[in-house]
Scaffold this motif. Structure first.
Motif, mmCIF file in Angstrom:
data_model
loop_
_atom_site.group_PDB
_atom_site.id
_atom_site.type_symbol
_atom_site.label_atom_id
_atom_site.label_comp_id
_atom_site.label_asym_id
_atom_site.label_seq_id
_atom_site.Cartn_x
_atom_site.Cartn_y
_atom_site.Cartn_z
ATOM 1 N N THR A 116 0.850 -1.199 0.000
ATOM 2 C CA THR A 116 0.000 0.000 0.000
ATOM 3 C C THR A 116 0.884 1.247 0.000
ATOM 4 O OG1 THR A 116 -0.003 0.188 2.390
ATOM 5 C CG2 THR A 116 -1.651 -1.275 1.456
ATOM 6 N N GLN A 285 -7.227 -6.602 -0.622
ATOM 7 C CA GLN A 285 -6.871 -6.067 -1.940
ATOM 8 C C GLN A 285 -8.121 -5.926 -2.819
ATOM 9 O OE1 GLN A 285 -3.887 -8.217 -4.217
ATOM 10 N NE2 GLN A 285 -3.469 -6.305 -5.290
ATOM 11 N N TYR A 289 -8.894 -2.088 -0.147
ATOM 12 C CA TYR A 289 -7.859 -1.332 -0.872
ATOM 13 C C TYR A 289 -8.444 -0.725 -2.143
ATOM 14 C CZ TYR A 289 -3.445 -1.327 -3.706
ATOM 15 O OH TYR A 289 -2.378 -1.032 -4.511
#
Ligand SMILES: Cc1ncc(COP(=O)(O)O)c(C=O)c1O
Length: 457
Positions: A116, A285, A289
């Motif tokens: 990240t 993810q 994210y």
């Protein structure tokens, strides 16, 4: 289902199986070999990447699709694809796969990673899915070590506790398992610690705290930035999610700010879907994210990967230097106390020996970070400390750590300023505390600089 979709699904499953196989092959290698090669190999280079020796930088925002079926299946995450750089990117993915293998080295379980835009965003991404609203578990609390990096303290105390009403129960003595036990109840979502902590260099018994978390059906999250996987791999000792500020010692040059979260498969949690528990990092993810957007630049990923290849050698040299510096400071009468797990006087030396070893060797290695208090007339003063600090010539006066250059900071006025005096008292961070991050210079030169600065007091 159309024949075309079936073909895409079949190809997708084959690609997944091929990737798993590459992970298995790479995972059998030694730590240094994994750091250098990751999962990138000659076959992939020849077939897909113009025979490029190094992993290519895909500076492209999005993937194009052969047809609408492939696009639909990719966006539904039914077949592998990287879609758009906020979802994933092939260059970033080389870094993720390497970190997953390094964090999972010798752990005896599968791991996955997500990188990240910073260490802080990795922490945020790691805690967010565990704090979701759940009617069966209202009024969540978390139990966290008080002696942690100031930014994390601030995230927990301000953003989580003040803004969102999530109670944070602070642990003062992380080695005291009964303190952790007494703070967990049926609303606790996770346990959180730093190994070793920044700047107090406090440690805890990872496997004991992991067992405690698992007894309550919750995960243990560990930020191991100040150790790195070349010294301590918390997943090997039972932790469920590991966080790194990757731009610290894992890259050292710090050309790019990056963070990572790595999880074992099948983490315990009282909340969240089964999909989240089975592969936490990949779930984050796909959902968290993607929706919050802390993506990184592919060039930064490959520059970081290039640094990461030499992690073990660097951490070994830095640990040796830090040990020499700690011994020098320990013998100096202008220094009140030194905090370094490698010193026999260190309060939990035996526990440090258990968890801090240079990977693929039996040698103890205690990392690059140490802290010390300068002698002051009165507790709470920083007159001598500032004189010493302002006299440094070679050691950089910077609020940073894990670099190839040796850096010193005064946490009370920098990294831990924002958390305020009361919180600093709870974490035992005095104005006389100096945090030092040993770099790759010859330690004699660093010691000479420290000595001349101490003489100015
Ligand atoms: C232990 C630790 N964790 C997390 C962070 C945050 O990382 P970043 O600065 O990459 O957001 C830091 C930063 O210094 C740190 O020292």
């Amino acid at each position: 289902m159309t024949g075309k979709k079936e073909k895409w699904l079949k190809d997708g499953h084959e690609a997944d199986a091929n990737l798993n196989n590459r992970r298995l092959v790479a995972g059998k290698r030694k730590f240094d070999t994994i750091a250098v090669h990751g999962i990138y190999n000659m076959e992939e280079a020849l077939k897909q990447n113009n025979a490029s020796l190094m992993e290519p930088v895909y500076m492209s925002p999005a993937q194009t699709f052969t047809d609408s079926d492939e696009k639909e299946l990719s966006l539904a995450y039914e077949i592998p694809g990287w879609i758009y750089s906020r979802f994933g990117n092939p260059s970033v993915y080389y870094l993720e796969e390497t970190i997953a293998l390094l964090e999972g080295y010798q752990a005896g379980c599968e791991t996955s990673s997500l990188v990240t835009g910073s260490g802080m965003s990795a922490i945020f991404m790691a805690v967010e899915p565990l704090l979701i609203k759940d009617k069966s578990f209202p009024y969540p609390n978390i139990v966290a070590q008080a002696k942690i990096y100031g930014g994390t303290f601030h995230l927990f105390s301000e953003r989580l506790m003040q803004d969102r009403g999530i109670e944070v129960r602070w642990i003062k003595d992380a080695m005291d398992i009964s303190e952790w036990e007494s703070k967990i109840d049926d609303k606790t979502r996770f346990l959180y610690g730093e190994f070793p902590s920044n700047p107090a260099v406090q440690i805890f018994d990872i496997s004991e705290i992991a067992d405690l978390a698992h007894k309550h059906g919750i995960p243990l999250l560990v930020d191991a930035t100040c150790a790195s996987p070349a010294i301590t791999r918390p997943i090997q000792h039972g932790a469920d999610i590991v966080i790194q500020s990757v731009s610290k010692v894992m890259s050292s040059s710090g050309t790019t700010i990056i963070g990572s979260l790595t999880s074992r498969k099948d983490i315990p949690s009282r909340v969240g879907e089964d999909e989240m528990k089975s592969d936490f990092a990949k779930y984050v993810q796909h959902i968290t994210y993607r929706d919050f957007g802390p993506a990184i630049h592919p060039l930064g990923a490959i520059m970081t990967l290039n640094d990461l290849r030499s992690l073990r050698g660097r951490i070994s040299q830095m640990s040796d230097s830090a040990m020499k510096i700690a011994c020098f400071l320990n013998d100096n009468d202008k220094v009140e106390k030194v905090y370094y797990p490698g010193l026999i006087e260190y309060i939990h030396y035996e526990t440090a020996l258990k968890y801090m070893r240079l990977v693929d060797s039996d040698e103890p290695a205690f990392g690059y970070m140490l802290a010390f208090d300068i002698v002051e007339k009165n507790r709470g003063e920083s007159i001598n400390t500032r004189k010493f600090y302002d006299s440094l010539n070679l050691v950089w006066r910077t609020a940073d750590l894990g670099r190839v250059k040796t850096i010193a900071t005064l946490p009370a006025i920098s990294t831990h300023q924002q958390q305020g005096e009361e919180a600093r008292d709870m974490a035992d961070i005095l104005p006389s505390c100096v945090r030092l991050s040993a770099g790759l210079e010859h330690p004699d030169d660093i010691i000479e600089d420290l000595e001349q600065a101490l003489k100015k007091i």
